[in-house]
Design an enzyme around this catalytic site. Structure first.
Site, PDB file in Angstrom:
ATOM      1  N   SER A 273      74.855  21.342  75.969  1.00  0.00           N
ATOM      2  CA  SER A 273      73.652  20.724  75.407  1.00  0.00           C
ATOM      3  C   SER A 273      72.464  20.885  76.349  1.00  0.00           C
ATOM      4  O   SER A 273      71.335  20.646  75.948  1.00  0.00           O
ATOM      5  CB  SER A 273      73.899  19.243  75.117  1.00  0.00           C
ATOM      6  OG  SER A 273      74.465  18.624  76.233  1.00  0.00           O
TER       7      SER A 273
ATOM      8  N   HIS B 172      75.377  25.106  69.546  1.00  0.00           N
ATOM      9  CA  HIS B 172      75.146  23.704  69.901  1.00  0.00           C
ATOM     10  C   HIS B 172      75.251  22.799  68.674  1.00  0.00           C
ATOM     11  O   HIS B 172      74.359  22.790  67.823  1.00  0.00           O
ATOM     12  CB  HIS B 172      73.765  23.559  70.569  1.00  0.00           C
ATOM     13  CG  HIS B 172      73.475  22.186  71.060  1.00  0.00           C
ATOM     14  ND1 HIS B 172      72.224  21.626  71.058  1.00  0.00           N
ATOM     15  CD2 HIS B 172      74.303  21.232  71.575  1.00  0.00           C
ATOM     16  CE1 HIS B 172      72.293  20.397  71.545  1.00  0.00           C
ATOM     17  NE2 HIS B 172      73.539  20.139  71.865  1.00  0.00           N
TER      18      HIS B 172
ATOM     19  N   GLU C 294      72.368  24.600  66.582  1.00  0.00           N
ATOM     20  CA  GLU C 294      71.387  25.457  67.254  1.00  0.00           C
ATOM     21  C   GLU C 294      72.148  26.678  67.789  1.00  0.00           C
ATOM     22  O   GLU C 294      73.068  26.525  68.598  1.00  0.00           O
ATOM     23  CB  GLU C 294      70.714  24.707  68.416  1.00  0.00           C
ATOM     24  CG  GLU C 294      69.793  23.591  67.955  1.00  0.00           C
ATOM     25  CD  GLU C 294      69.154  22.803  69.101  1.00  0.00           C
ATOM     26  OE1 GLU C 294      68.161  22.118  68.861  1.00  0.00           O
ATOM     27  OE2 GLU C 294      69.666  22.871  70.250  1.00  0.00           O
TER      28      GLU C 294
ATOM     29  N   ASN D 217      66.492  18.622  71.732  1.00  0.00           N
ATOM     30  CA  ASN D 217      66.435  17.775  72.927  1.00  0.00           C
ATOM     31  C   ASN D 217      65.132  17.928  73.691  1.00  0.00           C
ATOM     32  O   ASN D 217      64.766  17.083  74.491  1.00  0.00           O
ATOM     33  CB  ASN D 217      67.619  18.067  73.858  1.00  0.00           C
ATOM     34  CG  ASN D 217      68.852  17.309  73.396  1.00  0.00           C
ATOM     35  OD1 ASN D 217      68.742  16.340  72.648  1.00  0.00           O
ATOM     36  ND2 ASN D 217      70.013  17.770  73.806  1.00  0.00           N
TER      37      ASN D 217
END
Ligand code: NAI
Length: 495
Positions: A121, A142, A154, A192
């Site tokens: 991540s 991801h 992702e 993120n």
């Protein structure tokens, strides 16, 4: 490479690995599961069985389908048993050196055309591939937690990832019922990274004592977010959330935009980690009472005031129809430089980032509202030297227009405007830097963190000129490097 129905190896039987195993087996793959901790893989399968039992009870899964899926999953005690797989998905501990040495070992076991995927991540996919014999076959895949429920994947390409490998993983994700988006390996990938201001702006507001956590959460939820930033940070856990922010901050060479908050660090240091520890911003102990939002008692409607609606957008249209419903006559200044209401020479302005105090005692500012509708909670602020009459009249007008007004301290861009502007800005920067496309950004934010709309969808309602204005005002007020409008936002501004 076509990966449908090919055998897969998942390494790491923790929360993510178990979820990936379940989804892969449900999509028809034979799945091998390996974990270095003795018994962990078997425990993960037990947990999947428990999940299936409860789904069968709720009639969301048939006994046959559950059995068929479980029969496809097998634990292995040595990586050598997986030499025939065509895809490995790694979901082990988040440590670069450990992931690197695992992939190096795998290259001695699997065939040359086997794709190697990492569920990291936060670690650079390029860095994980460094030292591999065939770095072009390593790609980020991801997933989001919980894997069986979260649609987003992702697909992260490092500098050496081949486009065929990224495409294979993209297609496979679709086959698994997911919505994949392509991303370039940069700190935080898409979600993120772009989500950082959602927490950062709320934390800055609380540090500056602009309002309470309840008010900030309520204002953000009233524009469609399922959870307010403080509720969400409490749910994620402050240790995790703070660690992600810190790692993005560090990875961007301490760019001030990503500065972690000392308010959150205090919580982490004190063990107040959120729901999991029973206390974070909110108190989750039994019998704890969450303070109510402040109540407002409006003055009666006075229809005799001279009213002018300023500006021309979805909000002024709403104002017009509400005033008509109330039987209040008004005129319009569509070309005005500001948006809002002129009430007998007093101004109720939608924030453009300027504080009410800088505009004068006859002004009150209110927050941005992209989809105005009745019962929307809206923050407003006034100059310190505003008269008592105006302090009562300004929110009363917001109330009569259908909003639930809540007074906060006068501050640039209030709550929603500041948060959305910075989310849009971060999204623009990610697109400028080739991390992702605008469409991918919208999809990622809606599916990865349940945003009510994507940043570029907000921009369709809210002109880029206004977003640039807000960020410029924030910069003017805070005089740092944190609030800088993205080159893409500036470019859209010129269109
Ligand atoms: P976890 O701690 O629940 O599970 C990790 C598992 O990997 C453990 O069972 C551990 O025994 C095993 N393991 C550790 N080193 C190993 C090795 N060298 N070989 C084989 N097995 C090994 O961790 P979690 O949360 O499942 O995370 C796994 C990966 O997924 C990490 O890279 C994390 O950053 C990433 N991730 C986590 C998300 C989350 O919400 N937890 C979301 C998206 C990605």
């Amino acid at each position: 490479m076509e990966l449908k129905n090919q055998p897969i190896l998942v390494i790491g039987a923790g929360i993510m690995g178990a979820g990936i195993v379940q989804v892969a087996a449900q999509s028809g793959h034979t799945v091998l599961l390996f974990d270095q901790k003795v018994g962990a893989a078997e425990q993960a399968i037990e947990n999947i069985k428990k999940t299936f039992s409860s789904l069968i009870k709720k009639e969301k899964l048939t006994e046959d389908a559950a059995q068929s899926t479980l029969s496809k999953i097998q634990t292995i005690s040595s990586l050598a048993q997986a030499s025939h797989v065509q895809l490995v998905i790694e979901a082990i501990i988040e440590k670069l050196d450990i992931k690197r040495s695992l992939f190096k070992e795998l290259e001695t076991i699997v065939s040359q055309d086997c794709i190697l995927a990492t569920n990291t991540s936060s670690i650079s996919v390029t860095a994980i591939a460094n030292g591999l014999q065939h770095p072009n076959r390593l790609v980020g895949m991801h997933f989001f937690n919980p894997v069986p429920l979260m649609k987003l994947v992702e697909v992260v390409s490092g500098l050496q990832t081949s486009s065929e490998v990224a495409s294979s993983i993209f297609d496979l994700s679709i086959h698994w019922g997911k919505t994949p988006v392509h991303a370039k390996s940069t700190p935080g990938f898409i979600v993120n990274r772009i989500a950082r201001p959602f927490y950062a702006e709320a934390l800055a507001l609380i540090q500056e004592q602009v309002s309470s956590i309840q008010v900030i959460d309520s204002c953000i939820k009233s524009v469609g977010f399922r959870m307010g930033p403080f509720e969400l940070m409490d749910l994620i856990g402050h240790d995790t959330n703070f660690a992600v922010t810190s790692s993005v901050f560090e990875a961007f060479f301490y760019d001030r935009r990503f500065t972690p908050s000392i308010v959150q660090k205090e919580l982490v240091d004190g063990g107040l980690l959120g729901r999991k520890s029973g206390h974070g911003f909110y108190d989750y102990s039994e019998g704890a009472v969450t303070p109510k939002l402040p109540e407002f008692h409006p003055s009666p409607l006075n229809k005799s005031k001279a009213m002018i609606i300023h500006g021309d957008n979805h909000l002024t249209e709403y104002f017009g129809s509400q005033l008509q419903k109330l039987g209040v006559s008004f005129s319009q200044e569509k070309q005005s430089s500001w948006v809002g209401l002129d009430v007998n020479g007093y101004h109720l302005r939608q924030t453009d980032g300027q504080t009410a105090s800088s505009l004068g005692s006859h002004v009150a500012v209110f927050d941005v509202c992209l989809h105005p509708q009745e019962k929307t909670i809206i923050a407003w602020a006034s100059a310190q030297n505003a008269s008592t009459e105006w302090l009562q009249e300004a929110p009363s007008w917001l109330y009569h227009l259908g909003f639930i007004p809540i007074r906060i301290q006068d501050s640039p861009a209030l709550i929603v405007a500041r948060t959305l502007a910075m989310l849009i800005n971060e999204a623009c920067d990610a697109v400028t830097q080739g991390v992702c496309s605008m469409d991918a950004t919208n999809q990622a934010m809606k599916l990865g963190v349940n945003y009510p709309a994507g940043p570029f969808e907000w921009l369709e309602k809210w002109r880029s000129t206004q977003v640039v204005q807000i960020i410029d005002q924030l910069d003017l007020n805070y005089k740092g490097e944190r609030y800088r409008s993205s080159p893409l936002l500036e470019k859209l501004n010129l269109l």
